[in-house]
Design an enzyme around this catalytic site. Structure first.
Site, PDB file in Angstrom:
ATOM      1  N   LEU A  11       0.842  -1.206   0.000  1.00 42.57           N
ATOM      2  CA  LEU A  11       0.000   0.000   0.000  1.00 42.57           C
ATOM      3  C   LEU A  11       0.874   1.251   0.000  1.00 42.57           C
ATOM      4  O   LEU A  11       1.749   1.414   0.848  1.00 42.57           O
ATOM      5  CB  LEU A  11      -0.914   0.009   1.232  1.00 42.57           C
ATOM      6  N   ARG A  18       2.805  14.811   5.493  1.00 46.92           N
ATOM      7  CA  ARG A  18       3.690  15.273   6.567  1.00 46.92           C
ATOM      8  C   ARG A  18       5.162  15.345   6.140  1.00 46.92           C
ATOM      9  O   ARG A  18       5.985  15.921   6.837  1.00 46.92           O
ATOM     10  CB  ARG A  18       3.545  14.371   7.799  1.00 46.92           C
ATOM     11  N   LYS A  25       6.062  10.131  -0.932  1.00 43.04           N
ATOM     12  CA  LYS A  25       6.803   9.665   0.253  1.00 43.04           C
ATOM     13  C   LYS A  25       7.647   8.434  -0.017  1.00 43.04           C
ATOM     14  O   LYS A  25       8.825   8.375   0.368  1.00 43.04           O
ATOM     15  CB  LYS A  25       5.810   9.389   1.389  1.00 43.04           C
ATOM     16  N   GLY A 103       4.204   0.609   1.901  1.00 38.15           N
ATOM     17  CA  GLY A 103       5.380   1.171   1.227  1.00 38.15           C
ATOM     18  C   GLY A 103       6.209   2.071   2.109  1.00 38.15           C
ATOM     19  O   GLY A 103       7.375   2.326   1.830  1.00 38.15           O
ATOM     20  N   GLU A 157      -8.752   0.516  16.362  1.00 38.92           N
ATOM     21  CA  GLU A 157      -7.942   1.690  16.034  1.00 38.92           C
ATOM     22  C   GLU A 157      -7.934   2.637  17.231  1.00 38.92           C
ATOM     23  O   GLU A 157      -8.918   2.732  17.971  1.00 38.92           O
ATOM     24  CB  GLU A 157      -8.503   2.386  14.789  1.00 38.92           C
ATOM     25  N   ASN A 172      -0.694  -3.034  16.492  1.00 38.57           N
ATOM     26  CA  ASN A 172      -0.683  -3.474  15.105  1.00 38.57           C
ATOM     27  C   ASN A 172       0.450  -2.776  14.363  1.00 38.57           C
ATOM     28  O   ASN A 172       0.446  -1.566  14.204  1.00 38.57           O
ATOM     29  CB  ASN A 172      -2.033  -3.113  14.462  1.00 38.57           C
ATOM     30  N   ASN A 229       6.662   8.741   8.287  1.00 36.35           N
ATOM     31  CA  ASN A 229       5.614   9.708   7.955  1.00 36.35           C
ATOM     32  C   ASN A 229       6.139  11.114   7.806  1.00 36.35           C
ATOM     33  O   ASN A 229       5.505  11.953   7.184  1.00 36.35           O
ATOM     34  CB  ASN A 229       4.531   9.689   9.042  1.00 36.35           C
ATOM     35  N   LYS A 336      36.941  11.490 -11.854  1.00 35.55           N
ATOM     36  CA  LYS A 336      35.629  11.252 -12.441  1.00 35.55           C
ATOM     37  C   LYS A 336      35.790  10.515 -13.756  1.00 35.55           C
ATOM     38  O   LYS A 336      36.639  10.895 -14.572  1.00 35.55           O
ATOM     39  CB  LYS A 336      34.936  12.594 -12.692  1.00 35.55           C
ATOM     40  N   ALA A 408      57.391  19.752 -14.700  1.00 34.00           N
ATOM     41  CA  ALA A 408      56.492  20.425 -13.761  1.00 34.00           C
ATOM     42  C   ALA A 408      56.007  21.746 -14.349  1.00 34.00           C
ATOM     43  O   ALA A 408      56.744  22.437 -15.060  1.00 34.00           O
ATOM     44  CB  ALA A 408      57.209  20.669 -12.440  1.00 34.00           C
TER      45      ALA A 408
HETATM   46  C1  UD1 Z   1      -2.509   1.720  10.217  1.00 31.80           C
HETATM   47  C2  UD1 Z   1      -3.376   0.693  10.937  1.00 31.80           C
HETATM   48  C3  UD1 Z   1      -3.037   0.707  12.429  1.00 31.80           C
HETATM   49  C4  UD1 Z   1      -1.560   0.404  12.619  1.00 31.80           C
HETATM   50  C5  UD1 Z   1      -0.723   1.375  11.812  1.00 31.80           C
HETATM   51  C6  UD1 Z   1       0.717   0.936  11.821  1.00 31.80           C
HETATM   52  C7  UD1 Z   1      -5.466   0.651   9.684  1.00 31.80           C
HETATM   53  C8  UD1 Z   1      -6.882   1.053   9.658  1.00 31.80           C
HETATM   54  N1  UD1 Z   1      -4.786   1.017  10.750  1.00 31.80           N
HETATM   55  O1  UD1 Z   1      -2.889   2.984  10.743  1.00 31.80           O
HETATM   56  O2  UD1 Z   1      -3.791  -0.283  13.116  1.00 31.80           O
HETATM   57  O3  UD1 Z   1      -1.223   0.469  14.000  1.00 31.80           O
HETATM   58  O4  UD1 Z   1      -1.144   1.410  10.443  1.00 31.80           O
HETATM   59  O5  UD1 Z   1       1.526   1.904  11.209  1.00 31.80           O
HETATM   60  O6  UD1 Z   1      -5.024  -0.024   8.781  1.00 31.80           O
HETATM   61  N2  UD1 Z   1      -3.078   3.686   2.528  1.00 31.80           N
HETATM   62  C9  UD1 Z   1      -3.537   3.574   1.243  1.00 31.80           C
HETATM   63  N3  UD1 Z   1      -4.830   3.942   0.968  1.00 31.80           N
HETATM   64  C10 UD1 Z   1      -5.660   4.425   1.927  1.00 31.80           C
HETATM   65  C11 UD1 Z   1      -5.157   4.553   3.256  1.00 31.80           C
HETATM   66  C12 UD1 Z   1      -3.876   4.159   3.515  1.00 31.80           C
HETATM   67  O7  UD1 Z   1      -2.811   3.139   0.335  1.00 31.80           O
HETATM   68  O8  UD1 Z   1      -6.806   4.738   1.600  1.00 31.80           O
HETATM   69  C13 UD1 Z   1      -1.693   3.289   2.806  1.00 31.80           C
HETATM   70  C14 UD1 Z   1      -0.822   4.431   3.262  1.00 31.80           C
HETATM   71  O9  UD1 Z   1      -0.133   4.998   2.173  1.00 31.80           O
HETATM   72  C15 UD1 Z   1       0.143   3.751   4.222  1.00 31.80           C
HETATM   73  C16 UD1 Z   1      -0.667   2.573   4.763  1.00 31.80           C
HETATM   74  O10 UD1 Z   1      -1.731   2.356   3.867  1.00 31.80           O
HETATM   75  O11 UD1 Z   1       1.252   3.228   3.571  1.00 31.80           O
HETATM   76  C17 UD1 Z   1      -1.191   2.818   6.176  1.00 31.80           C
HETATM   77  O12 UD1 Z   1      -2.056   3.928   6.182  1.00 31.80           O
HETATM   78  P1  UD1 Z   1      -2.051   4.971   7.345  1.00 31.80           P
HETATM   79  O13 UD1 Z   1      -3.042   6.026   7.022  1.00 31.80           O
HETATM   80  O14 UD1 Z   1      -0.671   5.388   7.663  1.00 31.80           O
HETATM   81  O15 UD1 Z   1      -2.631   4.094   8.533  1.00 31.80           O
HETATM   82  P2  UD1 Z   1      -2.456   4.385  10.083  1.00 31.80           P
HETATM   83  O16 UD1 Z   1      -3.498   5.365  10.485  1.00 31.80           O
HETATM   84  O17 UD1 Z   1      -1.038   4.666  10.380  1.00 31.80           O
HETATM   85 MG    MG Z   2       0.688   5.343   9.301  1.00 28.80          MG
END
Ligand code: UD1
Ligand code: MG
Length: 444
Positions: A11, A18, A25, A103, A157, A172, A229, A336, A408
């Site tokens: 993902l 941020r 990112k 990711g 959450e 998690n 982040n 180089k 030289a």
């Molecule tokens: C998520 C977890 C949380 C965990 C934490 C660990 C969920 C609901 N919660 O929270 O339990 O403790 O990670 O770091 O999963 N992303 C997408 N599409 C979206 C939303 C997110 O691709 O619609 C990707 C983001 O780019 C990121 C990852 O999913 O890489 C996690 O998303 P993020 O919003 O950071 O979740 P957290 O709130 O940190």
């Molecule tokens: Mg996160």
């Protein structure tokens, strides 16, 4: 489909706001490679049958960076469950294990992923294996709710948790392994009735339990699941990855006099009994042989250094440089796109660019290859055993033959044949008594 096949969904649709960056990112580099590249390298160790990266709209540069791994676009960021749903076309018909990674969590190790998959294949046949961790500060992570019998029941959450749930320290880490035969069945039940009004992938656990499937936890060391982040977390991830690379270098037989001040790229290759002094930086693409000495304050990038060479202190080796066996490159030398053959010496205050230096040639202090005429770069060739006197300027294109000597201070503008002497500078004149008369002035 065998029980052991794996698909990986990474993902990366988050905007990463941020980071305050124009670069997505996951393309920010760690140890010289984009974050997402580290995740892809790690999942590649599992030899997955399918891998897909979920990106947001307009993230074509991420798609280009991960190619040939395919990407799917999550049109709107409705949550992590929605993001996995976006990968459905790639997962169609897949009945193995589906590993979901982030990711922006680049430090995860292959062993940990292997442990998650092993947990997925245990006798209880869990529909979901969650990667858990116990950080010193559980902060706003999702909490893993485990029953007194030790069964993972659900993930709550942070925003939706009550005080008792927030007191739970098992968190998690974000990565999950799903039974591919159940994944979309679970996702179909996920809604967005929560504080963020997002579709949470984490809800998959509670749903699986309600449907009668087992769920379990595999634990990860906290330093593997650091999420990046912002720039401070990026720096922390860099610190952790450098720590690993230093350790690996030492484990493989390289001495680091002061490990904490040496910076590697993920692809740095170092030989045995090589010694790296303090404050040395390895950009991408460096290969160093055995018994090499790289002294303090050197910077190397896209360079090969052969066995027994001595580099620095204070040397800068730029892309396309090839240092031969036993060659010496000394202080305040910049090289180089040049080949320095075996045993050649370039020891002091010199610029060598777009050049070939023959075996055992000696390049005097302050020698400059004038490789650029304002329009194009030109080559300098220096033969084996040639001797270039101090402060010579070699105006390229130019060839100095084998065994030739350049006096030289010469400015050499045309070729010098082998074994010749070339002197190209103003002839010296001495005028006896002239200085004393000058000091005495007109009356003297
Ligand atoms: C998520 C977890 C949380 C965990 C934490 C660990 C969920 C609901 N919660 O929270 O339990 O403790 O990670 O770091 O999963 N992303 C997408 N599409 C979206 C939303 C997110 O691709 O619609 C990707 C983001 O780019 C990121 C990852 O999913 O890489 C996690 O998303 P993020 O919003 O950071 O979740 P957290 O709130 O940190
Ligand atoms: Mg996160």
């Amino acid at each position: 489909m065998t029980q052991s096949s794996v698909a990986c969904v990474i993902l990366a649709a988050g905007k990463g706001s941020r980071m305050k960056s124009d670069l997505p990112k996951v393309l920010h580099p760690l140890a010289g490679r984009p974050m997402i590249g580290h995740v892809l390298d790690t999942v590649a160790t599992l030899v997955p049958e399918r891998t897909v990266v979920v990106v947001g709209p307009g993230m074509e540069d991420v798609s280009a960076a991960v190619a040939p791994v395919p990407t799917v676009v999550q049109t709107r960021q409705l949550g992590t469950a929605d993001a996995v749903r976006a990968a459905a076309p790639v997962l169609a018909g897949f009945a193995g294990d589906v590993l979901v990674l982030y990711g922006d969590t680049p430090l995860i190790r292959p062993e940990t992923l292997a442990r998650m998959l092993a947990a997925r294949r245990e006798a209880a046949d869990p529909a979901v294996v969650v990667l858990g961790m116990t950080p010193a500060d559980p902060g706003a992570y999702g909490r893993l709710i485990v029953s007194p019998a030790g069964i993972l029941e659900r993930i709550v959450e942070y925003l939706d948790a009550n005080d008792r749930e927030r007191a739970v320290t098992l968190c998690n880490a974000g990565l999950m392994a799903f039974d591919g035969r159940r994944l979309f069945e679970l996702l179909d039940h996920v809604d967005n009735a929560n504080k963020k009004q997002e579709y949470y992938l984490t809800d998959g656990v509670g749903i699986a339990r309600r449907l009668g499937y087992a769920c379990s936890v595999a634990e990860a060391p906290v330093d593997e699941v650091l999420g990046v982040n912002d720039r401070a977390e990026l720096a922390e991830a860099e610190r952790l990855i450098q720590q690993r690379l230093r350790r690996t270098a030492m484990d493989n037989g390289t001495t680091l006099t002061d490990p904490h001040s040496v910076f590697f790229s993920i692809d740095t290759r170092l030989g045995r009994d090589t010694t790296i002094g303090p404050n040395v930086v390895f950009g991408p693409g460096v290969t160093v042989g055995d018994r090499v000495e790289i002294r303090a304050f050197c910077h190397l990038e896209q360079v090969r250094v052969a066995d027994g060479a001595v580099i620095g202190p204070f040397a800068r080796l730029r892309p396309g440089t090839d240092i031969g066996p036993g060659a010496h490159v000394g202080n305040f030398v910049e090289i180089k796109n040049a080949q320095v053959a075996a045993g050649a010496k370039v020891n002091h205050l010199t610029y060598i660019g777009d050049a070939v230096i023959g075996a055992r040639a000696n390049i005097g202090a302050g020698t400059i290859t004038c490789n650029y005429d304002g329009f194009a770069k030109h080559r300098t060739e220096i033969g084996a055993g040639a001797f270039i006197g101090s402060n010579a300027s070699l105006v390229a294109p130019v060839r100095i033959g084998d065994g030739a000597i350049v006096g030289a201070g010469s400015v050499v503008t045309f070729d010098v044949e082998a074994d010749a002497l070339s002197v190209a500078r103003g002839r010296q004149q001495n005028r006896p008594g002239w200085a004393a008369r000058f000091r005495a002035g007109p009356k003297g």
